[in-house]
Each structure stands twice: as C-alpha cells, then as structure tokens.
Design a protein around this motif. Sequence first.
Motif, PDB file in Angstrom:
ATOM      1  N   THR A  16       0.849  -1.188   0.081  1.00 26.70           N
ATOM      2  CA  THR A  16      -0.078   0.007   0.114  1.00 26.70           C
ATOM      3  C   THR A  16       0.809   1.208   0.057  1.00 26.70           C
ATOM      4  O   THR A  16       1.724   1.319   0.923  1.00 26.70           O
ATOM      5  CB  THR A  16      -0.928   0.117   1.310  1.00 26.70           C
ATOM      6  N   ALA A  17       0.659   2.217  -0.873  1.00 26.36           N
ATOM      7  CA  ALA A  17       1.360   3.374  -1.007  1.00 26.36           C
ATOM      8  C   ALA A  17       0.663   4.437  -0.663  1.00 26.36           C
ATOM      9  O   ALA A  17      -0.516   4.537  -1.364  1.00 26.36           O
ATOM     10  CB  ALA A  17       2.197   3.650  -2.415  1.00 26.36           C
ATOM     11  N   THR A  18       0.885   5.456   0.192  1.00 30.81           N
ATOM     12  CA  THR A  18       0.078   6.540   0.380  1.00 30.81           C
ATOM     13  C   THR A  18       0.965   7.953  -0.066  1.00 30.81           C
ATOM     14  O   THR A  18       1.873   8.101   0.709  1.00 30.81           O
ATOM     15  CB  THR A  18      -0.433   6.781   1.692  1.00 30.81           C
ATOM     16  N   THR A  19       0.355   8.821  -0.669  1.00 27.85           N
ATOM     17  CA  THR A  19       0.943  10.067  -1.031  1.00 27.85           C
ATOM     18  C   THR A  19      -0.110  10.977  -1.496  1.00 27.85           C
ATOM     19  O   THR A  19      -1.003  10.965  -2.026  1.00 27.85           O
ATOM     20  CB  THR A  19       1.948   9.816  -2.177  1.00 27.85           C
ATOM     21  N   ASN A  51      -2.405  12.567   0.011  1.00 26.97           N
ATOM     22  CA  ASN A  51      -3.562  12.097   0.689  1.00 26.97           C
ATOM     23  C   ASN A  51      -4.313  11.102  -0.199  1.00 26.97           C
ATOM     24  O   ASN A  51      -5.640  11.129  -0.263  1.00 26.97           O
ATOM     25  CB  ASN A  51      -4.507  13.342   0.730  1.00 26.97           C
ATOM     26  N   GLN A  52      -3.735  10.411  -1.076  1.00 23.33           N
ATOM     27  CA  GLN A  52      -4.196   9.311  -1.671  1.00 23.33           C
ATOM     28  C   GLN A  52      -3.491   8.076  -1.432  1.00 23.33           C
ATOM     29  O   GLN A  52      -2.559   7.862  -1.276  1.00 23.33           O
ATOM     30  CB  GLN A  52      -3.896   9.668  -3.282  1.00 23.33           C
ATOM     31  N   THR A  53      -4.395   6.870  -1.274  1.00 25.03           N
ATOM     32  CA  THR A  53      -3.787   5.702  -1.176  1.00 25.03           C
ATOM     33  C   THR A  53      -3.984   4.733  -2.220  1.00 25.03           C
ATOM     34  O   THR A  53      -5.255   4.772  -2.759  1.00 25.03           O
ATOM     35  CB  THR A  53      -4.501   5.042   0.235  1.00 25.03           C
ATOM     36  N   GLN A  54      -2.990   4.004  -2.475  1.00 25.48           N
ATOM     37  CA  GLN A  54      -3.062   2.849  -3.592  1.00 25.48           C
ATOM     38  C   GLN A  54      -2.434   1.669  -3.013  1.00 25.48           C
ATOM     39  O   GLN A  54      -1.597   1.468  -2.515  1.00 25.48           O
ATOM     40  CB  GLN A  54      -1.915   3.653  -4.678  1.00 25.48           C
ATOM     41  N   THR A  55      -3.434   0.662  -3.470  1.00 30.11           N
ATOM     42  CA  THR A  55      -3.125  -0.598  -3.004  1.00 30.11           C
ATOM     43  C   THR A  55      -2.579  -1.479  -4.415  1.00 30.11           C
ATOM     44  O   THR A  55      -3.305  -1.330  -5.466  1.00 30.11           O
ATOM     45  CB  THR A  55      -4.231  -1.120  -2.226  1.00 30.11           C
ATOM     46  N   ILE A  56      -1.466  -1.955  -4.348  1.00 23.48           N
ATOM     47  CA  ILE A  56      -0.791  -2.677  -5.276  1.00 23.48           C
ATOM     48  C   ILE A  56      -1.442  -4.150  -5.261  1.00 23.48           C
ATOM     49  O   ILE A  56      -1.386  -4.949  -4.364  1.00 23.48           O
ATOM     50  CB  ILE A  56       0.582  -2.747  -5.198  1.00 23.48           C
ATOM     51  N   ALA A  57      -2.120  -4.570  -6.593  1.00 17.50           N
ATOM     52  CA  ALA A  57      -2.702  -5.695  -6.730  1.00 17.50           C
ATOM     53  C   ALA A  57      -1.841  -6.959  -6.767  1.00 17.50           C
ATOM     54  O   ALA A  57      -0.522  -6.670  -7.162  1.00 17.50           O
ATOM     55  CB  ALA A  57      -3.258  -5.781  -8.096  1.00 17.50           C
ATOM     56  N   GLY A  58      -1.964  -7.849  -5.945  1.00 23.86           N
ATOM     57  CA  GLY A  58      -1.084  -9.231  -5.811  1.00 23.86           C
ATOM     58  C   GLY A  58      -0.499  -9.301  -4.486  1.00 23.86           C
ATOM     59  O   GLY A  58      -0.039  -8.061  -4.085  1.00 23.86           O
ATOM     60  N   GLN A  74       6.932  -3.914  -8.241  1.00 24.48           N
ATOM     61  CA  GLN A  74       7.233  -2.977  -9.102  1.00 24.48           C
ATOM     62  C   GLN A  74       5.917  -2.070  -9.525  1.00 24.48           C
ATOM     63  O   GLN A  74       4.995  -2.825  -9.753  1.00 24.48           O
ATOM     64  CB  GLN A  74       7.772  -3.413 -10.404  1.00 24.48           C
ATOM     65  N   PHE A  75       6.003  -0.906  -9.176  1.00 24.02           N
ATOM     66  CA  PHE A  75       4.708   0.054  -9.431  1.00 24.02           C
ATOM     67  C   PHE A  75       5.031   1.056  -9.559  1.00 24.02           C
ATOM     68  O   PHE A  75       6.210   1.902  -9.204  1.00 24.02           O
ATOM     69  CB  PHE A  75       3.837  -0.261  -8.049  1.00 24.02           C
ATOM     70  N   THR A  76       4.238   2.073  -9.968  1.00 25.49           N
ATOM     71  CA  THR A  76       4.290   3.718 -10.485  1.00 25.49           C
ATOM     72  C   THR A  76       3.293   4.397  -9.752  1.00 25.49           C
ATOM     73  O   THR A  76       2.074   3.903  -9.616  1.00 25.49           O
ATOM     74  CB  THR A  76       4.051   3.609 -11.910  1.00 25.49           C
ATOM     75  N   ASN A  86       7.474  15.172  -2.179  1.00 22.52           N
ATOM     76  CA  ASN A  86       6.057  14.245  -2.104  1.00 22.52           C
ATOM     77  C   ASN A  86       6.444  13.271  -1.070  1.00 22.52           C
ATOM     78  O   ASN A  86       7.520  12.673  -1.195  1.00 22.52           O
ATOM     79  CB  ASN A  86       5.707  13.906  -3.166  1.00 22.52           C
ATOM     80  N   LEU A  87       5.959  13.273   0.491  1.00 31.58           N
ATOM     81  CA  LEU A  87       6.263  12.249   1.209  1.00 31.58           C
ATOM     82  C   LEU A  87       5.350  10.816   0.655  1.00 31.58           C
ATOM     83  O   LEU A  87       3.952  11.041   0.391  1.00 31.58           O
ATOM     84  CB  LEU A  87       5.580  13.001   2.595  1.00 31.58           C
ATOM     85  N   VAL A  88       6.087  10.014   0.622  1.00 25.61           N
ATOM     86  CA  VAL A  88       5.328   8.398   0.416  1.00 25.61           C
ATOM     87  C   VAL A  88       5.509   7.594   1.407  1.00 25.61           C
ATOM     88  O   VAL A  88       6.577   7.467   2.045  1.00 25.61           O
ATOM     89  CB  VAL A  88       5.918   8.226  -0.975  1.00 25.61           C
ATOM     90  N   THR A  89       4.447   7.039   1.885  1.00 20.94           N
ATOM     91  CA  THR A  89       4.645   6.162   2.877  1.00 20.94           C
ATOM     92  C   THR A  89       4.202   4.681   2.244  1.00 20.94           C
ATOM     93  O   THR A  89       3.101   4.487   1.950  1.00 20.94           O
ATOM     94  CB  THR A  89       3.599   6.321   4.101  1.00 20.94           C
ATOM     95  N   ILE A  90       4.956   3.637   2.143  1.00 23.05           N
ATOM     96  CA  ILE A  90       4.854   2.477   1.664  1.00 23.05           C
ATOM     97  C   ILE A  90       4.918   1.542   2.754  1.00 23.05           C
ATOM     98  O   ILE A  90       5.582   1.292   3.878  1.00 23.05           O
ATOM     99  CB  ILE A  90       6.350   1.951   0.872  1.00 23.05           C
TER     100      ILE A  90
END
Length: 158
Positions: free
Chosen positions: A78-81, A83-90, A96-98, A107-111
């Motif tokens: 899960t990547a949050t940046t 104020n958007q959260t993106q869950t990587i499938a699988g 590897q994700f964009t 840009n603060l990114v929490t992985i």
Amino acid sequence: MKKKGYILVIIALLSLTLNWLPEIAHAQKETTETTYTTATTSELMEMFLPYSIQDPYIETTKNSAELMFVTETAATITATTNNQTQTIAGSTENHQFTLDNLQSGNNLVTITATMADGKTESKTITINLPEKPKKGSKTFHDSSKNQMMTQRKKGHLL
C-alpha cells in the motif's frame, strides 16, 4: 598510345581494389545500436535484489515515480501520497509499481508491506520532483541537481 595508358591505369586500379577487398570485407563495424533483452520479469527483478522497502529503487519522470524493491516474503503493498492511498494488486516478493500524479517539489510517500502472517513493515520516503518552469521564462532552476538550466526560444539568441 592513349588507349594503352588508360588500360594500364584501369588494370592498376582493379588490382589495388582486389588486394584491399579482403581487408574491407573483414573490417568490423562498431556497434552502437540499441540492444534488447530476452530476460523475463523475474530475471530483471533479480537486478534489484539489493533494494528493499527500507531502500527502494526510485526512477522519476515529470509527475510520476516508479519504485522497485524486494521483500523477504510475499506481501501486499500500500502506498500513500498526497492524501491518496494506492493498493498494489497481488501478493508477491518482487514489487514494481508507479505512483502517478505527484506534485512538483517534495512528495512524502509512505510504503506499507503487509505480509501473509499479518506483520507489517513501512517506510516513509521523500520524492523530490523539479519545479515546473514559469510560462515565458528563459531560465529555470532545477533544485534537485542544483544547476541553472537555460532554454532558448526558437529563433532567438540568448
């Protein structure tokens, strides 16, 4: 007499050309062409084995960043940046994700990696993208490289 002279010159040129022909045939051309790989995705990911969630590989473009790293066990990312959260499938070990729609500047990114047994591991990183140049400006400052870049408008001398 002129014809005999021309014939001798032609014979001399032909013999020189035939003597050089084997050397020319064996001359090797320098290769500066694009190379392509037939490596599989998992083989390419092996190149990124030293990268972990604590120290991921990051490649940035205008407004996005591609991240790659490996976890010890299969995990969901899960990547949050911004104020958007993106869950990587699988759930895999090779990740590897964009991240798209990043802003200029920091840009603060929490992985966060969630393993199958419920354990979590997270890391907050800063991805710095250069400021966009203002319209009509001839120069802009690329703060990420601390260099002054100069742009020339078509038809104008600086």
